[in-house]
Design an enzyme around this catalytic site. Structure first.
Site, PDB file in Angstrom:
ATOM      1  N   LYS A 108       0.860  -1.188   0.000  1.00  0.00           N
ATOM      2  CA  LYS A 108       0.000   0.000   0.000  1.00  0.00           C
ATOM      3  C   LYS A 108       0.887   1.226   0.000  1.00  0.00           C
ATOM      4  O   LYS A 108       2.050   1.168   0.397  1.00  0.00           O
ATOM      5  CB  LYS A 108      -0.889   0.022   1.250  1.00  0.00           C
ATOM      6  N   SER A 360      -8.088  -5.798 -10.874  1.00  0.00           N
ATOM      7  CA  SER A 360      -6.741  -5.256 -11.093  1.00  0.00           C
ATOM      8  C   SER A 360      -5.821  -6.368 -11.599  1.00  0.00           C
ATOM      9  O   SER A 360      -4.982  -6.155 -12.478  1.00  0.00           O
ATOM     10  CB  SER A 360      -6.162  -4.695  -9.791  1.00  0.00           C
TER      11      SER A 360
HETATM   12  P1  NAD Z   1     -13.171   7.474  -2.903  1.00  0.00           P
HETATM   13  O1  NAD Z   1     -12.148   8.507  -2.676  1.00  0.00           O
HETATM   14  O2  NAD Z   1     -13.713   7.291  -4.256  1.00  0.00           O
HETATM   15  O3  NAD Z   1     -14.414   7.742  -1.925  1.00  0.00           O
HETATM   16  C1  NAD Z   1     -14.269   7.876  -0.561  1.00  0.00           C
HETATM   17  C2  NAD Z   1     -15.607   8.309  -0.004  1.00  0.00           C
HETATM   18  O4  NAD Z   1     -15.505   8.400   1.409  1.00  0.00           O
HETATM   19  C3  NAD Z   1     -16.073   9.672  -0.468  1.00  0.00           C
HETATM   20  O5  NAD Z   1     -17.471   9.661  -0.629  1.00  0.00           O
HETATM   21  C4  NAD Z   1     -15.709  10.592   0.680  1.00  0.00           C
HETATM   22  O6  NAD Z   1     -16.532  11.731   0.734  1.00  0.00           O
HETATM   23  C5  NAD Z   1     -15.966   9.670   1.844  1.00  0.00           C
HETATM   24  N1  NAD Z   1     -15.202  10.063   3.002  1.00  0.00           N
HETATM   25  C6  NAD Z   1     -13.959  10.577   3.072  1.00  0.00           C
HETATM   26  N2  NAD Z   1     -13.630  10.851   4.342  1.00  0.00           N
HETATM   27  C7  NAD Z   1     -14.694  10.462   5.071  1.00  0.00           C
HETATM   28  C8  NAD Z   1     -14.964  10.485   6.432  1.00  0.00           C
HETATM   29  N3  NAD Z   1     -14.074  10.970   7.316  1.00  0.00           N
HETATM   30  N4  NAD Z   1     -16.166  10.003   6.826  1.00  0.00           N
HETATM   31  C9  NAD Z   1     -17.063   9.512   5.953  1.00  0.00           C
HETATM   32  N5  NAD Z   1     -16.873   9.487   4.654  1.00  0.00           N
HETATM   33  C10 NAD Z   1     -15.697   9.950   4.229  1.00  0.00           C
HETATM   34  O7  NAD Z   1     -12.565   6.127  -2.312  1.00  0.00           O
HETATM   35  P2  NAD Z   1     -12.979   4.642  -2.652  1.00  0.00           P
HETATM   36  O8  NAD Z   1     -12.063   4.128  -3.687  1.00  0.00           O
HETATM   37  O9  NAD Z   1     -14.445   4.582  -2.834  1.00  0.00           O
HETATM   38  O10 NAD Z   1     -12.569   3.897  -1.296  1.00  0.00           O
HETATM   39  C11 NAD Z   1     -13.467   3.786  -0.188  1.00  0.00           C
HETATM   40  C12 NAD Z   1     -12.991   2.668   0.716  1.00  0.00           C
HETATM   41  O11 NAD Z   1     -12.942   1.455  -0.027  1.00  0.00           O
HETATM   42  C13 NAD Z   1     -11.595   2.849   1.306  1.00  0.00           C
HETATM   43  O12 NAD Z   1     -11.560   2.259   2.588  1.00  0.00           O
HETATM   44  C14 NAD Z   1     -10.716   2.041   0.374  1.00  0.00           C
HETATM   45  O13 NAD Z   1      -9.522   1.627   0.984  1.00  0.00           O
HETATM   46  C15 NAD Z   1     -11.645   0.884   0.090  1.00  0.00           C
HETATM   47  N6  NAD Z   1     -11.333   0.145  -1.114  1.00  0.00           N
HETATM   48  C16 NAD Z   1     -11.317   0.753  -2.326  1.00  0.00           C
HETATM   49  C17 NAD Z   1     -11.039   0.004  -3.461  1.00  0.00           C
HETATM   50  C18 NAD Z   1     -11.090   0.599  -4.838  1.00  0.00           C
HETATM   51  O14 NAD Z   1     -10.996  -0.168  -5.802  1.00  0.00           O
HETATM   52  N7  NAD Z   1     -11.271   1.875  -4.992  1.00  0.00           N
HETATM   53  C19 NAD Z   1     -10.744  -1.361  -3.336  1.00  0.00           C
HETATM   54  C20 NAD Z   1     -10.785  -1.950  -2.081  1.00  0.00           C
HETATM   55  C21 NAD Z   1     -11.088  -1.180  -0.969  1.00  0.00           C
END
Ligand code: NAD
Length: 433
Positions: A108, A360
């Protein structure tokens, strides 16, 4: 929402190994190895800002374990990024890749930055600058980054381009989650949400749910939150609450999710407003904080924002009988124990959100083959893997009468442990006659 505490995320995360080890058929040395990240790189990234000034950002990349293959994991841009958090996220990636049986270890990365404060040009310079600093640490056969919180396909495209320039060789397989014209895979954009959706469909089969009777609350309305909400809505589930970093909205009758997504992405704001062309109509909805969203009366809670959201402090107020963790690490280990005691079914992050890394992997495979698949092919293969591994974890949990998280970690440990054992453990080396 309160600032996410990140001080002990790694030590909290690896505690899960001890419990899972009781059920895994592997040598203890494997667990010892997983307690220690393989390599950590911390870099400074000087960036020339639009006003001519110089700002230096701090970047981190952690490679947790590469026993089963090159390491893989996203890059996060967030002001709360810390080494401890990145180590935990890398550990979860190792576990996740093993749960779904794809040939990667975990990694990461992150940059301590509030990306909303940067212009697009500054963001590009920062992203390219980070790659210049970590170029010797990553590569298609060593460590392959991807998007995470506040990074997206365009950022991945810049990073791939910068790496290719450094190597003087077009190298699409160095990073995944790229834009389609730059070697991205069809179906990668909603893969994480889709993988979670396939898990929910498996749960549905076993629980005999009628989708329209299932009230869903989704915390986080970015890439992952939006796609899982959209797929559930299209399938007839009732999405009653969603939130972003500024708070959420709640409507017991359920939302028209595509309208919320359109408004959120066009107005950059989460509002209970449905627009058709330039005609907009507000729908009745209550405003809730992120904390309140977690505690709503609903059937299925989907944390899809950040880690440490369900904690010892609020766990007694969580009312959903089912939780599907789309974010990484949204539940602390203490809260987890309390949920298990109450019989709340938690589909753990390392299984529920593994769809992203799975596609991925498909992207990396296609880049290396130079041959690209249709979106149907991607969905078919993703579905096959998610359904197969969900079933394996679910059955393991039933067989040993344990929670799904412990079962998922034991399932992962069995795969990682046998790979470690294949290189020899103490038991092998002391019996050398
Ligand atoms: P993103 O940046 O697209 O979205 C994040 C969302 O969380 C946004 O809506 C933002 O407003 C909200 N957010 C940010 N800070 C916040 C807070 N303090 N409280 C509540 N909401 C908050 O990110 P994403 O890619 O959707 O990732 C979201 C989660 O999923 C993360 O934990 C990430 O590690 C996990 N994840 C993502 C992927 C991926 O493919 N993108 C894969 C596996 C896990």
């Amino acid at each position: 929402m309160t600032k996410t505490p990140t001080a002990h995320v790694f030590s909290d995360a690896i505690q899960r190994l001890d419990r899972a080890f009781e059920y895994a058929q592997i040598d203890e040395e494997a667990v010892e190895k997983l307690r220690h990240p393989k390599a950590i790189l911390q870099v400074s990234i000087p960036v020339r800002m639009d006003d001519g000034s110089l700002r230096v950002f701090e970047g981190i990349r952690v490679r947790h374990d590469d026993t089963r293959g090159p390491t893989k994991g996203g890059i996060r841009y967030h002001p709360d990024v810390s080494l401890d958090e990145v180590k935990a996220l890398a550990f979860w990636m190792t576990s996740k890749c093993a749960v779904v049986g794809i040939p990667y270890g975990g990694a990461k990365g992150g940059i301590i930055v509030q990306p909303k404060e940067l212009s697009r040009l500054e963001l590009e310079r920062l992203s390219r600058g980070f790659i210049r600093q970590i170029a010797d640490f990553i590569g298609p056969d060593t460590d392959i980054p991807a998007p995470d919180v506040y990074t997206n396909a365009m950022v991945m495209g810049w990073m791939m381009d910068e790496y290719s320039k450094i190597r003087r060789q077009h190298t699409p397989a160095v990073i995944t989650g790229k834009p389609i014209p730059l070697g991205g895979s069809l179906g990668r954009d909603d893969a994480t949400g889709r993988g979670g959706y396939y898990c929910i469909k498996e749960l549905e089969k076993r629980r005999g749910w009628t989708p329209s009777e299932v009230r869903v609350a989704v915390q986080g309305f970015g890439n992952v939150g939006q796609s899982v909400a959209q797929l559930l809505h299209a399938d007839g589930y009732r999405v009653v609450a969603v939130s972003d970093s500024r708070g959420g909205i709640y409507r017991p009758e359920g939302f028209d999710v595509p309208s919320l997504i359109r408004t959120k992405n066009e107005a950059r704001e989460l509002r209970a407003v449905y627009c058709h062309g330039s005609l907009c109509e507000a729908v009745e909805a209550a405003t809730v904080t992120n904390e309140e969203l977690l505690e709503l009366d609903c059937d299925l809670l989907v944390p899809a924002a950040l880690e440490n959201q369900i904690t010892a402090e609020n766990v007694d107020r969580i009312r959903a009988p089912f939780i599907v963790e789309m974010a990484n690490g949204p539940t602390t280990s203490r809260a987890d124990a309390a949920l298990a005691e109450r019989g709340v079914i938690v589909v753990p992050d390392i299984l529920a959100n593994a769809g992203g890394v799975t596609v991925s992997y498909f992207e990396w495979t296609q880049n290396r083959q130079g041959y690209y698949w249709s979106v149907d092919e991607v969905h078919r293969r993703l579905h096959e893997i998610m359904a197969r591994e969900f079933t394996a974890v679910y059955d393991f949990a039933a067989e040993h009468a344990i929670d799904l998280r412990t079962a998922a970690y034991a399932h992962a440990l069995n795969r990682i442990g046998t790979a470690i054992e294949a290189q020899g453990t103490q038991r092998f080396f002391v019996n050398d006659r």
